[in-house]
Design a protein around this motif. Structure first.
Motif, short mmCIF file in Angstrom:
data_model
loop_
_atom_site.label_atom_id
_atom_site.label_comp_id
_atom_site.label_asym_id
_atom_site.label_seq_id
_atom_site.Cartn_x
_atom_site.Cartn_y
_atom_site.Cartn_z
N SER A 59 29.11 56.12 69.06
CA SER A 59 30.30 56.77 69.60
C SER A 59 31.47 56.60 68.65
CB SER A 59 30.70 56.17 70.95
OG SER A 59 31.91 56.76 71.38
N ASP A 60 32.30 57.63 68.53
CA ASP A 60 33.58 57.44 67.87
C ASP A 60 34.37 56.41 68.64
OD1 ASP A 60 33.73 59.28 65.59
OD2 ASP A 60 33.35 60.82 67.11
N ALA A 61 35.13 55.62 67.90
CA ALA A 61 35.89 54.56 68.56
C ALA A 61 36.96 54.06 67.60
CB ALA A 61 34.97 53.41 68.98
N GLY B 68 46.50 64.33 58.25
CA GLY B 68 46.51 64.31 59.72
C GLY B 68 45.77 63.13 60.33
N ARG B 69 45.06 62.36 59.53
CA ARG B 69 44.36 61.19 60.07
C ARG B 69 45.02 59.88 59.67
NH1 ARG B 69 37.86 62.35 60.14
NH2 ARG B 69 38.02 61.09 62.03
N THR B 70 46.26 59.93 59.18
CA THR B 70 46.93 58.70 58.75
C THR B 70 46.94 57.66 59.88
OG1 THR B 70 48.27 60.00 57.22
CG2 THR B 70 49.10 57.81 57.78
N SER C 190 25.99 60.02 56.80
CA SER C 190 26.92 61.07 56.39
C SER C 190 27.90 61.35 57.51
CB SER C 190 26.17 62.36 56.06
OG SER C 190 25.68 62.97 57.24
N ASP C 191 29.11 61.80 57.13
CA ASP C 191 29.99 62.35 58.15
C ASP C 191 29.31 63.59 58.72
OD1 ASP C 191 32.06 62.89 59.87
OD2 ASP C 191 33.65 62.73 58.37
N TRP C 192 29.78 64.02 59.86
CA TRP C 192 29.08 65.03 60.67
C TRP C 192 29.03 66.40 59.97
CZ3 TRP C 192 28.45 60.57 62.10
CH2 TRP C 192 27.87 60.20 63.31
N SER D 270 46.31 64.84 63.93
CA SER D 270 44.90 64.86 64.34
C SER D 270 44.01 65.11 63.14
CB SER D 270 44.71 66.00 65.34
OG SER D 270 43.35 66.29 65.52
N GLU D 271 42.77 64.69 63.29
CA GLU D 271 41.72 65.16 62.40
C GLU D 271 41.75 66.69 62.37
OE1 GLU D 271 37.85 63.94 63.74
OE2 GLU D 271 36.84 65.37 62.47
N GLY D 272 41.41 67.26 61.22
CA GLY D 272 41.30 68.71 61.14
C GLY D 272 42.61 69.41 60.83
N LYS E 98 34.69 53.80 57.42
CA LYS E 98 34.68 55.20 56.98
C LYS E 98 36.03 55.59 56.41
CE LYS E 98 35.90 57.29 61.48
NZ LYS E 98 35.39 57.96 62.68
N HIS E 99 36.27 56.75 55.84
CA HIS E 99 35.30 57.73 55.33
C HIS E 99 35.25 57.52 53.84
CE1 HIS E 99 37.32 59.45 58.92
NE2 HIS E 99 36.10 59.81 59.24
N TYR E 100 34.12 57.11 53.35
CA TYR E 100 33.92 56.64 51.99
C TYR E 100 33.61 57.83 51.09
CZ TYR E 100 32.01 53.65 48.29
OH TYR E 100 31.75 53.01 47.11
C1 BGC Z 1 34.73 62.95 61.73
C2 BGC Z 1 34.18 61.55 61.84
C3 BGC Z 1 33.52 61.36 63.17
C4 BGC Z 1 32.44 62.41 63.35
C5 BGC Z 1 31.72 62.30 64.66
C6 BGC Z 1 33.68 64.00 62.06
O1 BGC Z 1 34.26 65.24 62.16
O2 BGC Z 1 35.23 63.18 60.44
O3 BGC Z 1 35.20 60.61 61.65
O4 BGC Z 1 33.00 60.07 63.28
O5 BGC Z 1 33.03 63.70 63.27
O6 BGC Z 1 32.51 62.71 65.70
#
Ligand code: BGC
Length: 738
Positions: free
Chosen positions: A103-105, A170-172, A282-284, A480-482, A204-206
């Protein structure tokens, strides 16, 4: 494009790729008669050796990939056994190997909404770093580890530690700031606490995922020395400090190759130089090949089996991927499961200890709120004396904002700013937690007359501010991410709102709920500024305790607040050209566009120092309701440089000072003016003095010599600077090192 937003591509992808049922799941083989690998007195590597020998090729392949993701696909029928997290790997029951439930956390366990569960939101990761507190970081991770297990997960996808080279990323808020030693140490403690609960830890994210714009296409150009001394050093320290079992490789390319098929990053540095014994996932959607990725060191594909399912089996059978290489991937995964305890102590679903975890979230936030300005000792407010308070803006009547994307934690009851029952979390919605500053302030000052104004009507807000003894204006910056921020300016005319309130009331306090630094054109006009970050489930209670002085602030900035976007190393984030969309295009590899980090070693404060650019609030800065002085620095050379100095609480209140140590390397090292090399958080009663002793890790004084592929101490004069922020360093002493 964002992978999480494209559920419609699922049907298409299933049509393209097909869904194969792993043969191991169909075969129904007999359980192993004896399982010597279950002997916990053997080492994780010995246990992995024993069990990998027993596996069929299909069973090995099963462990090398996920089973799809809701809305992302392709979904394997076996994903029905998923616990509802971002990733699920089928186990091998006949050998006693459980599945991996991921799970993401980042700042709490994700997806509790759609799974009908509960998760506590901690302050965001950047806030955690602002505590500079090793115990708080451990507690942060331990809380997440416990809540993961209570919800049936045995692996976290948290542990973000990309350096804030680009604060508009956006992920700072998911990362630990701009300094590799602070960020690496804090993420290491966090992950140690998490893994101690018997979940597989992940960092992450390496590597170099420093912008979200075009993250599946961008090629980051950067020299190796800068990477090793900055961005990669944060990972190195984090792994050393935690023994985290997994590393998630990033979406982007680095110097030409995708991070998830980058031999330099995955094999040369991570597995050889750092001797990382765990596995790389790998990342998703970040996997782009089978043989190349495998040879480069990618052990596991998420979320599906596009390259590491049937194609991997074929590649092994045809000899394109050697069996020994495959076995190494499998060994790393299984040894990580033994090492982290998920086989000997599998999670049992149970009720999250909500009360306990809310208290922890509040305590950590209390240690993470940074007091940036306190003119005329405006704060703390005296609850027995203040007659009226205007609470203004940012939905401060009902809640506090949180960070989005895959880090998002779902608030109990749903988004606090929409009617009950309608606030389900959706991808990139702006989500507010039901922790109400208005109510918490009222609870602290029950006799004061407290009124709220949303800040939308300038005339009404100015009238309220004018009529009140104190105005507390809330401002937020969502990220946010993205996405990336276009600017570090507060959005939605909030600068104007703050200026209007400040013009109406000289006792104006600004509370910033932000995931990145912000610029503050109004800074000189207000009397108090508090940075509370994304403050988590109990943000309002923590804030109110700081405002009324029950908590004396201790936190310091883990990231520089510049004066303007113009002062950043890059005026703009490089945006991608129009890119093909869809999973197929991403998996095949999008055409690259370039970003070049030519500031090199000059990340964060090192940039402003070297370029002599004044900043708004420097790295390491943060005020207290008391004051401190520094004296008696003594620096002793040796295998490890040893420093002692005295910190005195010169004010009238008990507090804790984060004492920071920086080093300036010899001129010939070719480094930025100074770097953080250590710190200590010192608790002091009013008037008390304590001697602080700090030992410096030798590598922290070295440079990375790329030709020798090794850390190297440059002989010469080293100056040690000690004080309360990167720009307030009262003590200084030089020694010569050979
Ligand atoms: C994110 C990761 C995340 C993964 C699973 C990806 O889009 O970059 O940080 O763990 O999705 O949700």
């Amino acid at each position: 494009m964002n992978l999480h937003t494209r559920p419609k591509t699922l049907a298409l992808l299933i049509a393209i790729v097909g869904v194969a049922l792993p043969a191991s799941a169909q075969a129904g083989r007999e359980p192993a008669k004896s399982m010597p690998w279950m002997n916990a007195s053997l080492s994780p590597d010995e246990r992995a050796d024993l069990v990998v020998k027993e596996m069929t090729l299909d069973e090995k392949i099963t462990l090398l990939h996920g089973t799809g993701m809701r809305g992302l696909g392709p979904m394997s029928p076996l994903s029905v056994n998923s616990n509802g997290g971002a990733g699920y790997v089928v186990g091998i029951p006949r050998l006693g190997i459980p599945g991996i439930q991921m799970s993401d956390a980042a700042y709490g366990v994700r997806s509790s909404g759609e799974n009908g569960r509960y998760s506590t939101a901690l302050p965001d990761d950047l806030a955690g770093a602002a505590s500079w507190d090793l115990d708080a970081a451990y507690e942060y991770g331990a809380l997440i580890g416990r809540e993961l297990r209570d919800q049936g997960y045995n692996m976290t996808l948290g542990g973000g530690v990309d350096l804030a080279r680009e604060p508009r990323n956006g992920r700072t808020f998911e990362y630990m700031g701009e300094d590799p030693i602070l960020a690496g140490t804090m993420v290491g403690r966090l992950m140690k606490g998490e893994q101690a609960q018997h979940v597989i830890g992940d960092i992450k994210h390496y590597a170099m995922n420093d912008q979200e714009s075009g993250r599946n296409a961008v090629n980051v150009n950067i020299d190796k020395r800068s990477m090793r001394e900055s961005d990669l050093l944060a990972f190195e320290i984090g792994l050393r400090g935690s023994d985290a079992s997994a590393v998630m490789c990033a979406y982007n390319r680095v110097n030409g190759d995708y991070a998830c098929e980058n031999k330099y990053l995955l094999t040369d540095v991570l597995k050889k130089d750092w001797k990382f014994p765990g596995f790389v996932l790998s990342d998703w959607g970040g996997t782009h090949s089978t043989a190349k990725a495998s040879a480069a060191g990618l052990d596991h594909e998420e979320p599906a089996e596009i390259f590491y399912g049937e194609p991997m089996k074929k590649a092994v059978e045809s000899g394109k991927v050697p069996m020994a290489e495959l076995d190494d991937h499998v060994h790393r995964i299984v040894r990580s499961m033994f090492a982290s305890g998920v086989i000997d102590d599998p999670p049992q679903k149970s009720v999250v200890d909500v009360e306990r975890d809310l208290d922890i979230a509040q305590k950590i936030e209390e240690q993470s709120i940074v007091l940036l300005k306190n003119e005329h000792s405006q704060l703390p407010l005296d609850a027995s004396k203040v007659g009226s308070i205007a609470v203004i803006g940012a939905h401060a009547d009902v809640g506090m904002i949180s960070g989005g994307g895959s880090a998002q934690v779902d608030p109990p009851g749903g988004n606090a700013i929409v009617p009950p029952g309608q606030g389900r979390t959706t991808w990139q919605a702006h989500i507010w937690f039901p922790t109400s500053p208005l109510r918490s302030i009222q609870a602290e000052a029950p006799n004061a007359h407290i009124q709220y104004d949303s800040g939308t009507d300038p005339a009404s807000v100015a009238a309220l501010a004018k009529a009140s003894d104190v105005a507390i204006v809330f401002a937020s910056q969502w990220e946010s991410e993205g996405m990336d921020l276009d600017s570090l300016s507060l959005p939605d005319h909030q600068d104007d709102l703050i200026a209007a309130v400040a013009a109406a009331n000289p006792n104006t306090i600004v509370v910033l709920e932000t995931g990145s630094p912000v610029t503050m054109p109004w800074a000189d006009q207000v009397s108090g500024i508090l940075e509370v970050w994304y403050s988590g489930s109990r943000g309002a209670q923590a804030l109110a305790r700081v405002i009324f002085g029950e908590v004396n602030p201790t936190a310091k900035l883990p990231i520089t607040f510049p004066r303007s976007d113009e002062d950043l190393p890059h005026r703009n984030i490089v945006k991608p050209p129009p890119l093909p969309e869809g999973w197929k295009a991403i998996a095949a590899g999008l055409p690259a566009f370039q970003t070049t980090y030519d500031e090199g070693l000059k990340v964060g404060y090192k940039w402003y120092d070297a370029e002599k650019k004044p900043v708004l609030f420097p790295f390491g800065y943060g005020l207290s309701y008391t004051t401190y002085s520094y004296s008696s620095l003594k620096v002793t050379p040796g295998d490890k440089v040893h420093l002692t100095f005295t910190v005195t609480n010169t004010g009238a209140r008990a507090g804790a000072e984060i004492a920071e140590v920086y080093a300036a390397l010899p001129e010939s090292a070719g480094e930025p003016p100074k770097r953080l090399v250590g710190w200590s958080k010192v608790k002091l009663n009013a008037g008390e003095s304590k001697e602080v002793a700090i030992e410096i890790v030798p590598d922290y004084l070295s440079i990375f010599n790329v030709e020798r592929n090794a850390w190297q101490l440059i002989p010469g004069d080293y100056t040690f600077l000690v004080g309360g922020s990167s720009q307030s360093l009262a003590l200084k002493e030089s020694i010569s090192l050979k």
